[in-house]
Write an enzyme that holds these catalytic residues in place. Structure first.
Site, PDB file in Angstrom:
ATOM      1  N   ASP A  62       6.038   2.132  -4.869  1.00  0.00           N
ATOM      2  CA  ASP A  62       5.282   2.825  -3.937  1.00  0.00           C
ATOM      3  C   ASP A  62       6.353   3.727  -3.081  1.00  0.00           C
ATOM      4  O   ASP A  62       6.880   3.215  -2.033  1.00  0.00           O
ATOM      5  CB  ASP A  62       4.890   1.506  -2.904  1.00  0.00           C
ATOM      6  CG  ASP A  62       3.944   1.963  -1.897  1.00  0.00           C
ATOM      7  OD1 ASP A  62       3.712   3.402  -1.629  1.00  0.00           O
ATOM      8  OD2 ASP A  62       3.502   1.043  -1.327  1.00  0.00           O
ATOM      9  N   LYS A  64       5.575   6.714  -1.839  1.00  0.00           N
ATOM     10  CA  LYS A  64       4.758   7.495  -0.979  1.00  0.00           C
ATOM     11  C   LYS A  64       5.397   9.183  -0.841  1.00  0.00           C
ATOM     12  O   LYS A  64       5.746   9.679  -0.090  1.00  0.00           O
ATOM     13  CB  LYS A  64       4.673   7.214   0.284  1.00  0.00           C
ATOM     14  CG  LYS A  64       3.810   5.711   0.438  1.00  0.00           C
ATOM     15  CD  LYS A  64       3.710   5.345   1.800  1.00  0.00           C
ATOM     16  CE  LYS A  64       3.007   3.978   1.952  1.00  0.00           C
ATOM     17  NZ  LYS A  64       3.859   2.839   1.105  1.00  0.00           N
ATOM     18  N   ASP A  67       7.105  15.288  -0.584  1.00  0.00           N
ATOM     19  CA  ASP A  67       8.004  16.390  -0.318  1.00  0.00           C
ATOM     20  C   ASP A  67       7.740  17.710  -0.854  1.00  0.00           C
ATOM     21  O   ASP A  67       6.763  17.742  -1.531  1.00  0.00           O
ATOM     22  CB  ASP A  67       9.697  16.024  -0.697  1.00  0.00           C
ATOM     23  CG  ASP A  67      10.594  16.198   0.266  1.00  0.00           C
ATOM     24  OD1 ASP A  67      10.764  17.414   0.701  1.00  0.00           O
ATOM     25  OD2 ASP A  67      11.425  15.497   0.752  1.00  0.00           O
TER      26      ASP A  67
HETATM   27  O1  NUP Z   1      -2.068   2.833   3.310  1.00  0.00           O
HETATM   28  C1  NUP Z   1      -1.272   2.077   2.887  1.00  0.00           C
HETATM   29  N1  NUP Z   1      -1.111   0.714   3.365  1.00  0.00           N
HETATM   30  C2  NUP Z   1      -0.202  -0.169   2.870  1.00  0.00           C
HETATM   31  O2  NUP Z   1      -0.262  -1.169   3.495  1.00  0.00           O
HETATM   32  C3  NUP Z   1      -0.654   2.327   1.741  1.00  0.00           C
HETATM   33  C4  NUP Z   1       0.340   1.337   1.252  1.00  0.00           C
HETATM   34  N2  NUP Z   1       1.033   1.728   0.227  1.00  0.00           N
HETATM   35  N3  NUP Z   1       0.585   0.174   1.958  1.00  0.00           N
HETATM   36  C5  NUP Z   1       1.296  -0.814   1.258  1.00  0.00           C
HETATM   37  O3  NUP Z   1       0.818  -1.967   0.889  1.00  0.00           O
HETATM   38  C6  NUP Z   1       2.527  -1.489   2.236  1.00  0.00           C
HETATM   39  O4  NUP Z   1       3.487  -0.560   2.352  1.00  0.00           O
HETATM   40  C7  NUP Z   1       2.667  -2.587   1.710  1.00  0.00           C
HETATM   41  O5  NUP Z   1       3.644  -2.568   0.652  1.00  0.00           O
HETATM   42  C8  NUP Z   1       1.663  -3.110   1.076  1.00  0.00           C
HETATM   43  C9  NUP Z   1       0.585  -4.093   2.024  1.00  0.00           C
HETATM   44  O6  NUP Z   1       1.113  -5.084   2.169  1.00  0.00           O
HETATM   45  P1  NUP Z   1       0.708  -6.577   3.341  1.00  0.00           P
HETATM   46  O7  NUP Z   1       0.210  -5.842   4.399  1.00  0.00           O
HETATM   47  O8  NUP Z   1      -0.118  -7.168   2.404  1.00  0.00           O
HETATM   48  O9  NUP Z   1       2.010  -7.001   3.514  1.00  0.00           O
END
Ligand code: NUP
EC number: 4.1.1.23
Length: 216
Positions: A62, A64, A67
């Site tokens: 992940d 994201k 760039d």
């Molecule tokens: O929109 C997003 N929301 C999100 O929480 C996109 C993500 N990639 N995440 C990721 O999902 C966030 O960085 C974390 O790793 C995970 C959610 O974790 P938690 O809220 O269950 O601890």
């Protein structure tokens, strides 16, 4: 992609040993983990390699990626070289940047997940309403995998409508951020869950309870 028990573990601990112990303790309930910046910046790309070498998991990085195309290419290349099976790429940066990550994935025979809209409250400020257009761009690029939020079900369901039933959507926000597993799985194929599992006193009990709660 087959995600065991519909749960992807978000491995956001910042210590490789603790992460390893956590994963070992719940490895029979999962086959997919998501590694992000907290663990990678703390421990380096070996955090990806270590799990790849020791478990038969799908590993989603992940990062994201958001760039310019030339930089996205480098990020994707290093990520796949470390052993990732897929990488999460932001859609808002536009087609050329996303296509650059797709091209690298193709070279490795790997995949990208396109991030459409996000799950946190601040996502309504700039990103909300853009998910459908990002999803359409993903379809044009031939992308099969997407990320959309469980905390804004109207957005998730609308993004699903654009993508159709055959595309694969993974959804963060269940548990600590307030999303509900069963509501989310009406539209998404798998849940990304972190803190509700790794911050629990007993992660094994926590994941078993979530699995029990899932009825769809
Ligand atoms: O929109 C997003 N929301 C999100 O929480 C996109 C993500 N990639 N995440 C990721 O999902 C966030 O960085 C974390 O790793 C995970 C959610 O974790 P938690 O809220 O269950 O601890």
């Amino acid at each position: 992609m087959e995600v065991k028990n519909n749960i992807i573990l978000a491995l956001d601990l910042m210590d490789i040993i603790k992460s390893f112990e956590l994963v070992e303790s719940i490895s029979k309930y999962i086959n997919t983990i998501k590694i992000g910046y907290p663990l990678t910046l703390a421990e380096g790309l070996k955090s990806v390699t270590v799990f790849k070498e020791n478990f038969e998991f799908n590993t989603i990085c992940d990062y994201k990626v958001a760039d310019i195309p030339a930089t996205n290419e480098k990020i994707a290349d290093l990520t796949f070289k470390a052993g990732a099976d897929s990488i999460i790429v932001h859609g808002f940066v536009g087609k050329d940047s996303v296509a650059a990550s797709c091209d690298v994935a193709l070279e490795y025979g790997k995949e990208i997940f396109l991030l459409t809209e996000m799950s946190h409250p601040g996502a309504i400020q700039f990103l909300k309403g853009k998910g459908e257009k990002i999803a359409e761009m993903g379809l044009e690029l031939g992308i099969n995998n997407y990320v959309a939020p469980s905390t804004h079900l109207d957005r998730l369901s609308s993004i699903r409508s654009v993508l159709g039933k055959d595309k694969f959507i993974i959804s963060p926000g269940v548990g600590t951020q307030g999303g509900n597993p069963n509501d989310t799985l009406k539209y998404a194929d798998a849940l990304i869950i972190g803190r509700s599992i790794y911050n629990a006193e007993n992660p094994e009990i926590a994941i078993k309870e979530i699995i029990k709660e899932i009825t769809v």
